[in-house]
Write an enzyme that holds these catalytic residues in place. Structure first.
Site, PDB file in Angstrom:
ATOM      1  N   HIS A  18      32.354   9.709 -14.767  1.00 20.55           N
ATOM      2  CA  HIS A  18      31.518  10.655 -14.018  1.00 20.55           C
ATOM      3  C   HIS A  18      31.873  12.091 -14.391  1.00 20.55           C
ATOM      4  O   HIS A  18      30.996  12.938 -14.562  1.00 20.55           O
ATOM      5  CB  HIS A  18      31.741  10.483 -12.504  1.00 20.55           C
ATOM      6  N   LYS A  42      25.674  -0.585  -0.776  1.00 17.78           N
ATOM      7  CA  LYS A  42      26.927  -1.031  -1.379  1.00 17.78           C
ATOM      8  C   LYS A  42      28.000  -0.991  -0.311  1.00 17.78           C
ATOM      9  O   LYS A  42      27.951  -0.136   0.570  1.00 17.78           O
ATOM     10  CB  LYS A  42      27.359  -0.059  -2.485  1.00 17.78           C
ATOM     11  N   ARG A  91      25.741   4.019 -19.723  1.00 14.99           N
ATOM     12  CA  ARG A  91      26.964   3.492 -20.334  1.00 14.99           C
ATOM     13  C   ARG A  91      26.670   2.492 -21.428  1.00 14.99           C
ATOM     14  O   ARG A  91      27.301   2.458 -22.458  1.00 14.99           O
ATOM     15  CB  ARG A  91      27.839   2.831 -19.264  1.00 14.99           C
ATOM     16  N   SER A 129      32.992   2.026 -10.993  1.00 20.73           N
ATOM     17  CA  SER A 129      33.810   2.242  -9.792  1.00 20.73           C
ATOM     18  C   SER A 129      34.325   0.910  -9.255  1.00 20.73           C
ATOM     19  O   SER A 129      35.462   0.802  -8.794  1.00 20.73           O
ATOM     20  CB  SER A 129      32.990   2.974  -8.734  1.00 20.73           C
TER      21      SER A 129
HETATM   22  N1  COA Z   1      30.952   6.613 -16.094  1.00 22.13           N
HETATM   23  C1  COA Z   1      31.503   5.601 -15.441  1.00 22.13           C
HETATM   24  N2  COA Z   1      30.849   4.887 -14.520  1.00 22.13           N
HETATM   25  C2  COA Z   1      29.588   5.226 -14.252  1.00 22.13           C
HETATM   26  C3  COA Z   1      28.957   6.276 -14.911  1.00 22.13           C
HETATM   27  C4  COA Z   1      29.689   6.982 -15.866  1.00 22.13           C
HETATM   28  N3  COA Z   1      29.159   7.990 -16.531  1.00 22.13           N
HETATM   29  N4  COA Z   1      27.699   6.360 -14.446  1.00 22.13           N
HETATM   30  C5  COA Z   1      27.566   5.394 -13.543  1.00 22.13           C
HETATM   31  N5  COA Z   1      28.708   4.718 -13.425  1.00 22.13           N
HETATM   32  C6  COA Z   1      28.939   3.554 -12.575  1.00 22.13           C
HETATM   33  C7  COA Z   1      29.257   3.890 -11.168  1.00 22.13           C
HETATM   34  O1  COA Z   1      30.639   4.022 -10.971  1.00 22.13           O
HETATM   35  C8  COA Z   1      28.689   2.718 -10.422  1.00 22.13           C
HETATM   36  O2  COA Z   1      29.629   1.664 -10.447  1.00 22.13           O
HETATM   37  P1  COA Z   1      29.640   0.543  -9.307  1.00 22.13           P
HETATM   38  O3  COA Z   1      28.300  -0.115  -9.318  1.00 22.13           O
HETATM   39  O4  COA Z   1      30.748  -0.321  -9.743  1.00 22.13           O
HETATM   40  O5  COA Z   1      29.899   1.270  -8.011  1.00 22.13           O
HETATM   41  C9  COA Z   1      27.492   2.303 -11.267  1.00 22.13           C
HETATM   42  O6  COA Z   1      27.722   2.839 -12.527  1.00 22.13           O
HETATM   43  C10 COA Z   1      26.177   2.867 -10.813  1.00 22.13           C
HETATM   44  O7  COA Z   1      26.399   3.805  -9.826  1.00 22.13           O
HETATM   45  P2  COA Z   1      25.825   5.253  -9.649  1.00 22.13           P
HETATM   46  O8  COA Z   1      25.610   5.974 -10.905  1.00 22.13           O
HETATM   47  O9  COA Z   1      26.671   5.904  -8.632  1.00 22.13           O
HETATM   48  O10 COA Z   1      24.451   4.968  -9.132  1.00 22.13           O
HETATM   49  P3  COA Z   1      24.093   4.095  -7.931  1.00 22.13           P
HETATM   50  O11 COA Z   1      23.298   2.993  -8.516  1.00 22.13           O
HETATM   51  O12 COA Z   1      25.219   3.736  -7.069  1.00 22.13           O
HETATM   52  O13 COA Z   1      23.240   5.148  -7.124  1.00 22.13           O
HETATM   53  C11 COA Z   1      21.300   6.391  -6.592  1.00 22.13           C
HETATM   54  C12 COA Z   1      21.932   5.290  -7.400  1.00 22.13           C
HETATM   55  C13 COA Z   1      22.090   6.812  -5.395  1.00 22.13           C
HETATM   56  C14 COA Z   1      21.133   7.573  -7.495  1.00 22.13           C
HETATM   57  C15 COA Z   1      19.924   5.815  -6.170  1.00 22.13           C
HETATM   58  O14 COA Z   1      20.137   4.628  -5.460  1.00 22.13           O
HETATM   59  C16 COA Z   1      19.146   6.767  -5.326  1.00 22.13           C
HETATM   60  O15 COA Z   1      18.548   7.676  -5.830  1.00 22.13           O
HETATM   61  N6  COA Z   1      19.110   6.535  -4.007  1.00 22.13           N
HETATM   62  C17 COA Z   1      18.388   7.364  -3.066  1.00 22.13           C
HETATM   63  C18 COA Z   1      17.125   6.652  -2.581  1.00 22.13           C
HETATM   64  C19 COA Z   1      16.008   6.787  -3.565  1.00 22.13           C
HETATM   65  O16 COA Z   1      15.545   7.855  -3.880  1.00 22.13           O
HETATM   66  N7  COA Z   1      15.545   5.633  -4.050  1.00 22.13           N
HETATM   67  C20 COA Z   1      14.477   5.560  -5.017  1.00 22.13           C
HETATM   68  C21 COA Z   1      15.021   5.581  -6.407  1.00 22.13           C
HETATM   69  S1  COA Z   1      13.724   5.315  -7.574  1.00 22.13           S
END
Ligand code: COA
Length: 164
Positions: A18, A42, A91, A129
């Site tokens: 991140h 989650k 990734r 994560s």
């Molecule tokens: N390096 C390492 N890990 C990474 C990374 C990076 N550059 N980018 C993402 N990850 C990992 C995260 O740690 C996470 O791991 P986990 O699943 O083990 O916890 C995973 O990839 C994805 O997580 P993240 O990037 O935090 O995204 P998310 O899927 O948890 O969150 C939101 C997505 C919050 C952005 C999305 O759900 C959202 O926009 N929600 C709001 C509601 C909404 O608008 N919904 C409509 C969307 S179309």
């Protein structure tokens, strides 16, 4: 043009992957708002306020990066912040389908906002994560995956959880 970008995620906890995305975005955009999502499907280890606190500490070296949290639709939040760009890290190919769907759906909801995908640094491409938490739970080393302050907080949380 001074473009404001929002980098959303759950950040439970923030990893080196991140931070790599945040640092690179901070060089591309006038302002980067790291936005901790509050309504996620989650099970989280850290409450939102702790994730915000960790991210603030980790990003204070970049003057144009701000940390906030949001509830509800990402595009509504981004509009409120006058952001023109959503940043996401890719990734591996396995991330692509989900990111593709999200980027298109967000574009449909807010045509004026674009998603910019950054390739996560090669050395971070296998980090997530959940993997960090799982390794820590079984006492493995997470030093190369997260900053020292996050490592200590993760292990403290795990100890607290085991003590209950
Ligand atoms: N390096 C390492 N890990 C990474 C990374 C990076 N550059 N980018 C993402 N990850 C990992 C995260 O740690 C996470 O791991 P986990 O699943 O083990 O916890 C995973 O990839 C994805 O997580 P993240 O990037 O935090 O995204 P998310 O899927 O948890 O969150 C939101 C997505 C919050 C952005 C999305 O759900 C959202 O926009 N929600 C709001 C509601 C909404 O608008 N919904 C409509 C969307 S179309």
């Amino acid at each position: 043009m001074r473009i404001i970008a929002v980098y959303p995620g759950s950040f439970d906890p923030p990893t080196n992957g991140h931070l790599d995305i945040i640092e690179r975005s901070s060089r591309m955009f006038a302002r980067v708002v790291v936005a901790v999502a509050l309504n996620i499907r989650k099970n989280v280890l850290f409450p939102p306020a702790e994730r915000v606190r960790m991210l603030r500490r980790l990003t204070r070296r970049w003057g144009n990066v701000e940390v906030d949290s949001f509830r509800g639709l990402l595009v509504d939040y981004a509009r409120g912040r006058e952001a023109r760009v959503l940043v996401r890290g890719l990734r591996a190919i396995s991330d692509f389908e989900y990111e593709f769907q999200m980027a298109h759906m967000n574009k449909k909801l807010a045509p004026e906002i674009d998603t910019v995908m950054l390739m996560t640094g090669e050395q971070h491409s296998y980090i997530s994560s959940n993997i960090v938490k799982e390794i820590a739970m079984f006492g493995g080393k997470i030093d190369d995956l997260v900053p020292p302050v996050v490592r200590d907080l993760v292990f403290n949380k795990m100890k607290g959880a085991k003590g209950k």
